[in-house]
Motif scaffolding. Structure first.
Motif, mmCIF file in Angstrom:
data_model
loop_
_atom_site.group_PDB
_atom_site.id
_atom_site.type_symbol
_atom_site.label_atom_id
_atom_site.label_comp_id
_atom_site.label_asym_id
_atom_site.label_seq_id
_atom_site.Cartn_x
_atom_site.Cartn_y
_atom_site.Cartn_z
ATOM 1 N N THR A 16 0.869 -1.168 0.000
ATOM 2 C CA THR A 16 0.000 0.000 0.000
ATOM 3 C C THR A 16 0.905 1.217 0.000
ATOM 4 O O THR A 16 1.863 1.273 0.786
ATOM 5 C CB THR A 16 -0.913 0.022 1.243
ATOM 6 N N LEU A 17 0.627 2.166 -0.890
ATOM 7 C CA LEU A 17 1.363 3.425 -0.950
ATOM 8 C C LEU A 17 0.439 4.520 -0.434
ATOM 9 O O LEU A 17 -0.674 4.681 -0.943
ATOM 10 C CB LEU A 17 1.776 3.763 -2.384
ATOM 11 N N LYS A 18 0.918 5.251 0.578
ATOM 12 C CA LYS A 18 0.126 6.356 1.126
ATOM 13 C C LYS A 18 0.903 7.651 0.989
ATOM 14 O O LYS A 18 2.136 7.660 1.022
ATOM 15 C CB LYS A 18 -0.218 6.097 2.590
ATOM 16 N N LEU A 19 0.156 8.738 0.870
ATOM 17 C CA LEU A 19 0.738 10.066 0.765
ATOM 18 C C LEU A 19 0.805 10.705 2.145
ATOM 19 O O LEU A 19 0.262 10.172 3.122
ATOM 20 C CB LEU A 19 -0.098 10.921 -0.183
ATOM 21 N N ALA A 20 1.442 11.861 2.238
ATOM 22 C CA ALA A 20 1.630 12.548 3.519
ATOM 23 C C ALA A 20 0.296 12.850 4.208
ATOM 24 O O ALA A 20 0.230 12.846 5.442
ATOM 25 C CB ALA A 20 2.427 13.832 3.309
ATOM 26 N N PHE A 63 7.642 1.776 5.908
ATOM 27 C CA PHE A 63 8.754 2.725 5.793
ATOM 28 C C PHE A 63 8.346 3.844 4.849
ATOM 29 O O PHE A 63 7.351 3.734 4.127
ATOM 30 C CB PHE A 63 10.024 2.024 5.293
ATOM 31 N N SER A 64 9.106 4.917 4.875
ATOM 32 C CA SER A 64 8.839 6.059 4.002
ATOM 33 C C SER A 64 10.056 6.333 3.146
ATOM 34 O O SER A 64 11.190 6.122 3.571
ATOM 35 C CB SER A 64 8.532 7.308 4.845
ATOM 36 N N LEU A 65 9.796 6.799 1.920
ATOM 37 C CA LEU A 65 10.876 7.175 1.017
ATOM 38 C C LEU A 65 10.666 8.616 0.563
ATOM 39 O O LEU A 65 9.542 9.019 0.253
ATOM 40 C CB LEU A 65 10.922 6.257 -0.207
ATOM 41 N N GLN A 66 11.756 9.357 0.515
ATOM 42 C CA GLN A 66 11.734 10.716 -0.008
ATOM 43 C C GLN A 66 11.474 10.654 -1.514
ATOM 44 O O GLN A 66 11.692 9.618 -2.155
ATOM 45 C CB GLN A 66 13.064 11.412 0.284
ATOM 46 N N PRO A 67 11.019 11.751 -2.118
ATOM 47 C CA PRO A 67 10.677 11.731 -3.547
ATOM 48 C C PRO A 67 11.767 11.155 -4.444
ATOM 49 O O PRO A 67 11.474 10.357 -5.339
ATOM 50 C CB PRO A 67 10.422 13.209 -3.870
ATOM 51 N N GLY A 131 7.648 14.009 -6.615
ATOM 52 C CA GLY A 131 7.750 15.128 -5.691
ATOM 53 C C GLY A 131 7.105 14.888 -4.340
ATOM 54 O O GLY A 131 7.073 15.783 -3.504
ATOM 55 N N GLN A 132 6.613 13.688 -4.106
ATOM 56 C CA GLN A 132 5.923 13.405 -2.844
ATOM 57 C C GLN A 132 6.659 12.346 -2.028
ATOM 58 O O GLN A 132 7.219 11.403 -2.586
ATOM 59 C CB GLN A 132 4.505 12.922 -3.123
#
Length: 156
Positions: A16-20, A63-67, A131-132
Motif C-alpha cells: 500500500t502506498l500512502k501520501l503525507a 517505511f517512508s521514502l523521499q521523492p 515530488g511526494q
C-alpha cells in the motif's frame, strides 16, 4: 535457494502506498493481486530495494521514502503547454484527466491535464506521485528462488 530477500530476488508482495495526508495512492490489496518485484533489474530504486533486503515470507514492514528514492522529484521541464487545436481529434480535455500523448520516438506517454486557460492547455508529464514522500506498507508473500536458478541455467 534462500529464505530471505537478496539483491537478485524476485519477490511477490502486497503493498500500500500512502501520501503525507494519509490518502492511499495505490494498493495491491484493493484488487487482491500482489505485485512481483525483481530486485537488481533497475525497476526499483536502490533505497526501496534496501528496505526489502533480508525480509522473509510473512514479514511486514512500513517505511517512508523521499521523492528522489520513490517516484522522483517533479521536474518543471516535464510540464508542457499545448494549443487547444492540438486536442481537436482527442476532444475537449478535462482538468485532471490523464491522456496518452505520442512522443517524438513514437512511444506513448501519459500526461495529466493541469490547466486550461483560453487557447492554452497545460500538460504535466511527471509521474503523478513525483515530488511526494511515499509511505510504504509492504508484506512479503513469497520469494522466488526458481527465477535465480532459471537465470543461472538457461534452457535451450
Amino acid at each position: 535457494m534462500t529464505d530471505s530477500v537478496q539483491r537478485d530476488s524476485a519477490v511477490l508482495v502486497h503493498f500500500t502506498l500512502k501520501l503525507a495526508d494519509g490518502s492511499t495512492a495505490e494498493s495491491t490489496r484493493d484488487n487482491g493481486k500482489p505485485a512481483l518485484f525483481s530486485l537488481g533489474d533497475g525497476s526499483l530504486s536502490e533505497q526501496l530495494e534496501d528496505e526489502l533486503l533480508g525480509l522473509h515470507p510473512g514479514d511486514k514492514k512500513a517505511f517512508s521514502l523521499q521523492p528522489e528514492a520513490a517516484f522522483g522529484s517533479a521536474s518543471p521541464d516535464l510540464v508542457q503547454y499545448f494549443s487547444r487545436r492540438d486536442f481537436t481529434q482527442a476532444g475537449e480535455p478535462e482538468l485532471g484527466a490523464i491522456m496518452l500523448f505520442s512522443g517524438m520516438d513514437g512511444n506513448e506517454m501519459p500526461g495529466v491535464i493541469r490547466g486550461i486557460s483560453g487557447d492554452s492547455i497545460t500538460v504535466d508529464f511527471n509521474h503523478p506521485l513525483a515530488g511526494q514522500v511515499i509511505h510504504f506498507d509492504v508484506e512479503v508473500l513469497e520469494i522466488d528462488p526458481v527465477r535465480e536458478a532459471r537465470n543461472a541455467n538457461p534452457v535451450g
